[in-house]
Design an enzyme around this catalytic site. Sequence first.
Site, short mmCIF file in Angstrom:
data_model
loop_
_atom_site.label_atom_id
_atom_site.label_comp_id
_atom_site.label_asym_id
_atom_site.label_seq_id
_atom_site.Cartn_x
_atom_site.Cartn_y
_atom_site.Cartn_z
N GLY A 75 -3.78 9.41 -6.31
CA GLY A 75 -3.71 8.85 -7.66
C GLY A 75 -3.20 9.82 -8.71
O GLY A 75 -3.30 9.55 -9.90
N GLY B 36 -2.01 3.67 -2.23
CA GLY B 36 -2.84 3.05 -3.26
C GLY B 36 -1.97 2.43 -4.34
O GLY B 36 -1.50 1.30 -4.22
N GLY B 37 -1.71 3.20 -5.39
CA GLY B 37 -0.99 2.70 -6.57
C GLY B 37 0.27 1.91 -6.26
O GLY B 37 0.45 0.78 -6.76
N GLU C 142 -12.91 8.12 -1.98
CA GLU C 142 -13.61 7.56 -3.15
C GLU C 142 -14.98 7.03 -2.76
O GLU C 142 -15.93 7.10 -3.53
CB GLU C 142 -12.74 6.46 -3.79
CG GLU C 142 -11.57 7.08 -4.55
CD GLU C 142 -10.35 6.19 -4.67
OE1 GLU C 142 -10.43 4.99 -4.42
OE2 GLU C 142 -9.28 6.76 -5.02
N GLU D 105 -5.70 12.14 3.81
CA GLU D 105 -5.46 11.98 2.37
C GLU D 105 -6.09 13.14 1.61
O GLU D 105 -7.30 13.14 1.35
CB GLU D 105 -6.10 10.68 1.88
CG GLU D 105 -5.54 9.44 2.53
CD GLU D 105 -5.79 8.20 1.67
OE1 GLU D 105 -4.80 7.59 1.26
OE2 GLU D 105 -6.94 7.88 1.39
N TRP E 152 -5.72 -1.65 -1.88
CA TRP E 152 -5.69 -2.17 -3.25
C TRP E 152 -6.86 -1.68 -4.09
O TRP E 152 -6.91 -1.92 -5.30
CB TRP E 152 -5.68 -3.71 -3.22
CG TRP E 152 -4.34 -4.27 -2.86
CD1 TRP E 152 -3.19 -3.56 -2.62
CD2 TRP E 152 -3.99 -5.66 -2.71
NE1 TRP E 152 -2.15 -4.43 -2.32
CE2 TRP E 152 -2.62 -5.71 -2.37
CE3 TRP E 152 -4.71 -6.85 -2.82
CZ2 TRP E 152 -1.96 -6.92 -2.14
CZ3 TRP E 152 -4.04 -8.05 -2.60
CH2 TRP E 152 -2.68 -8.09 -2.26
N LYS E 153 -7.85 -1.06 -3.47
CA LYS E 153 -9.02 -0.54 -4.21
C LYS E 153 -9.62 -1.65 -5.09
O LYS E 153 -9.65 -2.80 -4.66
CB LYS E 153 -8.62 0.70 -5.03
CG LYS E 153 -7.91 1.74 -4.17
CD LYS E 153 -7.70 3.05 -4.85
CE LYS E 153 -6.98 4.01 -3.91
NZ LYS E 153 -6.84 5.33 -4.45
P1 PGA Z 1 -2.53 6.67 -4.17
O1 PGA Z 1 -3.87 6.34 -3.34
O2 PGA Z 1 -1.35 6.19 -3.33
O3 PGA Z 1 -2.67 5.87 -5.45
O4 PGA Z 1 -2.50 8.12 -4.39
C1 PGA Z 1 -3.92 6.54 -1.96
C2 PGA Z 1 -5.27 6.18 -1.42
O5 PGA Z 1 -6.28 6.49 -2.06
O6 PGA Z 1 -5.38 5.57 -0.34
#
Ligand code: PGA
Length: 262
Positions: free
Chosen positions: A186, A243-244, A110, A180, A28-29
């Site tokens: 993203g 993520g998203g 990140e 990744e 979920w960041k």
């Molecule tokens: P994303 O992110 O699905 O939004 O590309 C993946 C992640 O950073 O784990």
Amino acid sequence: MDRTKVDQIIHEVVAKYFRKPLIVAGNWKMNMTVREGLDFLEKLGSTEGNVLIFPPYTTLAVLAPEMKKRGILYGPQNFHYEDSGAFTGEISIPMIRELGCSFLLAGHSERRGYYNETDEALGKKVAKGIRSGFQVMLCIGESLEERRSGQWQRKLTEQIVLDLRKLEKEELDSILIAYEPIWAIGTGVSASLEEINETHSFLKMTMREMFGRDLPLLYGGSVNEKNAQEIGSCPYVDGFLIGGASLNPEKFRKIIEVSRGV
Ligand code: PGA
């Protein structure tokens, strides 16, 4: 036929006929308040053991019993290798354990990129997490420049070697790797199936050479409810880190459905 080719064929047959459901992990960041998280879980409903979520710290304590009730495994997006002390802004393993977490996320690009998380620190973190009884999902990935200049194999191998260097062989049982590519995170555009196949088969072979076995290997980078079926059908993909699309309960639910059917 050479050994690598034979290994590859065996793996493909095993992957095709004896496959467990794919692992579906949501990162979920820095998204979701407690209220939004509760609402998400309400809409998602129950799951069946192959789903995990890495929510932000502030929501963990409240969401923990709700996730447990729905069969979701969970853990923090980062953690420190010391148990306590003067580390402003950090959280420790005893704090995480108290919340019933079973997984830890480590080395997301990140964190490596924006917060200067080094392989040196990651080596310590991964060992600490494993020795404290957790499963650790280690993220690795190359930049666009490294992909284009043909440096991706070196970069990914280096991350695996450095970040897992403190582990004993049997401790590898508690490691999952999430590949990744930084350039696919993203952006809405995942790596192509050819790139995923090439990279995942390279990583599986490399792990077999290094450790005498391979480790579960997830793909992450713009996975969504539309491309999950295709990506999940790649023989070397054991799951997704999302993520998203993990922020939307309908999309996340669709990916979970795909994960049980490929
Ligand atoms: P994303 O992110 O699905 O939004 O590309 C993946 C992640 O950073 O784990």
